[in-house]
Motif scaffolding. Structure first.
Motif, PDB file in Angstrom:
ATOM      1  N   THR A  51       0.854  -1.178   0.000  1.00 51.71           N
ATOM      2  CA  THR A  51       0.000   0.000   0.000  1.00 51.71           C
ATOM      3  C   THR A  51       0.890   1.228   0.000  1.00 51.71           C
ATOM      4  O   THR A  51       1.862   1.292   0.761  1.00 51.71           O
ATOM      5  CB  THR A  51      -0.896   0.010   1.255  1.00 51.71           C
ATOM      6  N   LEU A  52       0.571   2.184  -0.869  1.00 50.64           N
ATOM      7  CA  LEU A  52       1.334   3.425  -0.940  1.00 50.64           C
ATOM      8  C   LEU A  52       0.476   4.557  -0.400  1.00 50.64           C
ATOM      9  O   LEU A  52      -0.723   4.625  -0.672  1.00 50.64           O
ATOM     10  CB  LEU A  52       1.737   3.720  -2.388  1.00 50.64           C
ATOM     11  N   ASN A  53       1.085   5.468   0.359  1.00 47.64           N
ATOM     12  CA  ASN A  53       0.342   6.631   0.852  1.00 47.64           C
ATOM     13  C   ASN A  53       0.297   7.711  -0.223  1.00 47.64           C
ATOM     14  O   ASN A  53       0.746   7.500  -1.362  1.00 47.64           O
ATOM     15  CB  ASN A  53       0.948   7.142   2.170  1.00 47.64           C
ATOM     16  N   GLU A  54      -0.233   8.874   0.102  1.00 46.40           N
ATOM     17  CA  GLU A  54      -0.388   9.951  -0.886  1.00 46.40           C
ATOM     18  C   GLU A  54       0.950  10.471  -1.425  1.00 46.40           C
ATOM     19  O   GLU A  54       1.016  11.058  -2.496  1.00 46.40           O
ATOM     20  CB  GLU A  54      -1.208  11.114  -0.315  1.00 46.40           C
ATOM     21  N   HIS A  73       3.344   8.393  -2.182  1.00 39.70           N
ATOM     22  CA  HIS A  73       3.869   7.206  -2.859  1.00 39.70           C
ATOM     23  C   HIS A  73       4.951   6.499  -2.048  1.00 39.70           C
ATOM     24  O   HIS A  73       5.881   5.926  -2.592  1.00 39.70           O
ATOM     25  CB  HIS A  73       4.381   7.542  -4.260  1.00 39.70           C
ATOM     26  N   GLN A  74       4.788   6.517  -0.739  1.00 34.57           N
ATOM     27  CA  GLN A  74       5.692   5.798   0.159  1.00 34.57           C
ATOM     28  C   GLN A  74       4.982   4.540   0.644  1.00 34.57           C
ATOM     29  O   GLN A  74       3.786   4.570   0.917  1.00 34.57           O
ATOM     30  CB  GLN A  74       6.063   6.677   1.356  1.00 34.57           C
ATOM     31  N   PRO A  75       5.697   3.419   0.757  1.00 36.88           N
ATOM     32  CA  PRO A  75       5.036   2.188   1.200  1.00 36.88           C
ATOM     33  C   PRO A  75       4.648   2.265   2.671  1.00 36.88           C
ATOM     34  O   PRO A  75       5.407   2.762   3.498  1.00 36.88           O
ATOM     35  CB  PRO A  75       6.097   1.116   0.970  1.00 36.88           C
ATOM     36  N   VAL A  76       3.448   1.802   2.967  1.00 36.97           N
ATOM     37  CA  VAL A  76       2.967   1.733   4.349  1.00 36.97           C
ATOM     38  C   VAL A  76       2.393   0.332   4.575  1.00 36.97           C
ATOM     39  O   VAL A  76       1.746  -0.229   3.704  1.00 36.97           O
ATOM     40  CB  VAL A  76       1.900   2.809   4.661  1.00 36.97           C
ATOM     41  N   SER A  77       2.658  -0.213   5.738  1.00 40.82           N
ATOM     42  CA  SER A  77       2.155  -1.538   6.067  1.00 40.82           C
ATOM     43  C   SER A  77       2.343  -1.778   7.558  1.00 40.82           C
ATOM     44  O   SER A  77       3.221  -1.185   8.188  1.00 40.82           O
ATOM     45  CB  SER A  77       2.914  -2.603   5.272  1.00 40.82           C
ATOM     46  N   ASP A  78       1.516  -2.659   8.102  1.00 38.08           N
ATOM     47  CA  ASP A  78       1.698  -3.071   9.490  1.00 38.08           C
ATOM     48  C   ASP A  78       2.868  -4.048   9.591  1.00 38.08           C
ATOM     49  O   ASP A  78       3.469  -4.198  10.648  1.00 38.08           O
ATOM     50  CB  ASP A  78       0.437  -3.747  10.017  1.00 38.08           C
ATOM     51  N   ASN A  79       3.193  -4.696   8.479  1.00 38.08           N
ATOM     52  CA  ASN A  79       4.268  -5.677   8.440  1.00 38.08           C
ATOM     53  C   ASN A  79       5.555  -5.003   7.955  1.00 38.08           C
ATOM     54  O   ASN A  79       5.730  -4.758   6.764  1.00 38.08           O
ATOM     55  CB  ASN A  79       3.876  -6.830   7.519  1.00 38.08           C
ATOM     56  N   GLN A  80       6.457  -4.713   8.866  1.00 37.25           N
ATOM     57  CA  GLN A  80       7.710  -4.029   8.530  1.00 37.25           C
ATOM     58  C   GLN A  80       8.585  -4.872   7.608  1.00 37.25           C
ATOM     59  O   GLN A  80       9.356  -4.338   6.816  1.00 37.25           O
ATOM     60  CB  GLN A  80       8.472  -3.676   9.808  1.00 37.25           C
ATOM     61  N   LYS A  81       8.438  -6.188   7.654  1.00 36.90           N
ATOM     62  CA  LYS A  81       9.229  -7.082   6.818  1.00 36.90           C
ATOM     63  C   LYS A  81       8.946  -6.833   5.337  1.00 36.90           C
ATOM     64  O   LYS A  81       9.862  -6.864   4.510  1.00 36.90           O
ATOM     65  CB  LYS A  81       8.932  -8.529   7.191  1.00 36.90           C
ATOM     66  N   ILE A  82       7.701  -6.572   4.985  1.00 35.24           N
ATOM     67  CA  ILE A  82       7.329  -6.297   3.586  1.00 35.24           C
ATOM     68  C   ILE A  82       7.969  -5.001   3.119  1.00 35.24           C
ATOM     69  O   ILE A  82       8.527  -4.925   2.019  1.00 35.24           O
ATOM     70  CB  ILE A  82       5.793  -6.241   3.441  1.00 35.24           C
ATOM     71  N   ILE A  83       7.909  -3.969   3.933  1.00 30.94           N
ATOM     72  CA  ILE A  83       8.496  -2.679   3.567  1.00 30.94           C
ATOM     73  C   ILE A  83      10.012  -2.809   3.418  1.00 30.94           C
ATOM     74  O   ILE A  83      10.600  -2.283   2.471  1.00 30.94           O
ATOM     75  CB  ILE A  83       8.128  -1.604   4.600  1.00 30.94           C
ATOM     76  N   THR A  84      10.634  -3.540   4.321  1.00 32.71           N
ATOM     77  CA  THR A  84      12.082  -3.739   4.243  1.00 32.71           C
ATOM     78  C   THR A  84      12.456  -4.495   2.974  1.00 32.71           C
ATOM     79  O   THR A  84      13.411  -4.125   2.281  1.00 32.71           O
ATOM     80  CB  THR A  84      12.580  -4.500   5.483  1.00 32.71           C
TER      81      THR A  84
END
Length: 90
Positions: A32-35, A37-48
């Motif tokens: 999921t990208l915020n306004e 265009h930065q990735p946001v998620s409850d799962n930090q592993k996905i963002i990493t």
């Protein structure tokens, strides 16, 4: 006297993200990208994982003569983003 000879320490090496490159289409990870265009998620592993993957793409495909991301040609940025979308759903 007893001398102990230690083997030289082996460095970790470059991140190649082979696990992501081997991912099938059915295994795409949704992001999921915020306004901004930065990735946001409850799962930090996905963002990493996404961050490391994009960083490895930039390192391997963008010439070092570009000292700033803003001067990298838009065509190259779009190609890298499309390749990222092969493995992640945005």
């Amino acid at each position: 006297m007893i001398y102990i000879v230690l083997a030289p320490r082996k460095p970790r090496g470059r991140t190649k993200m082979a696990k992501v490159h081997a991912r099938r289409l059915a295994e795409k990870i949704p992001i999921t990208l915020n306004e901004d265009h930065q990735p946001v998620s409850d799962n930090q592993k996905i963002i990493t994982e996404l961050t490391n993957f994009v960083g490895s793409l930039a390192r391997d495909n963008v010439c070092l003569t570009y000292v700033n991301w803003h001067v990298v040609p838009d065509k190259l940025k779009k190609e890298l983003w499309e390749y990222t979308r092969v493995f992640f759903i945005a």
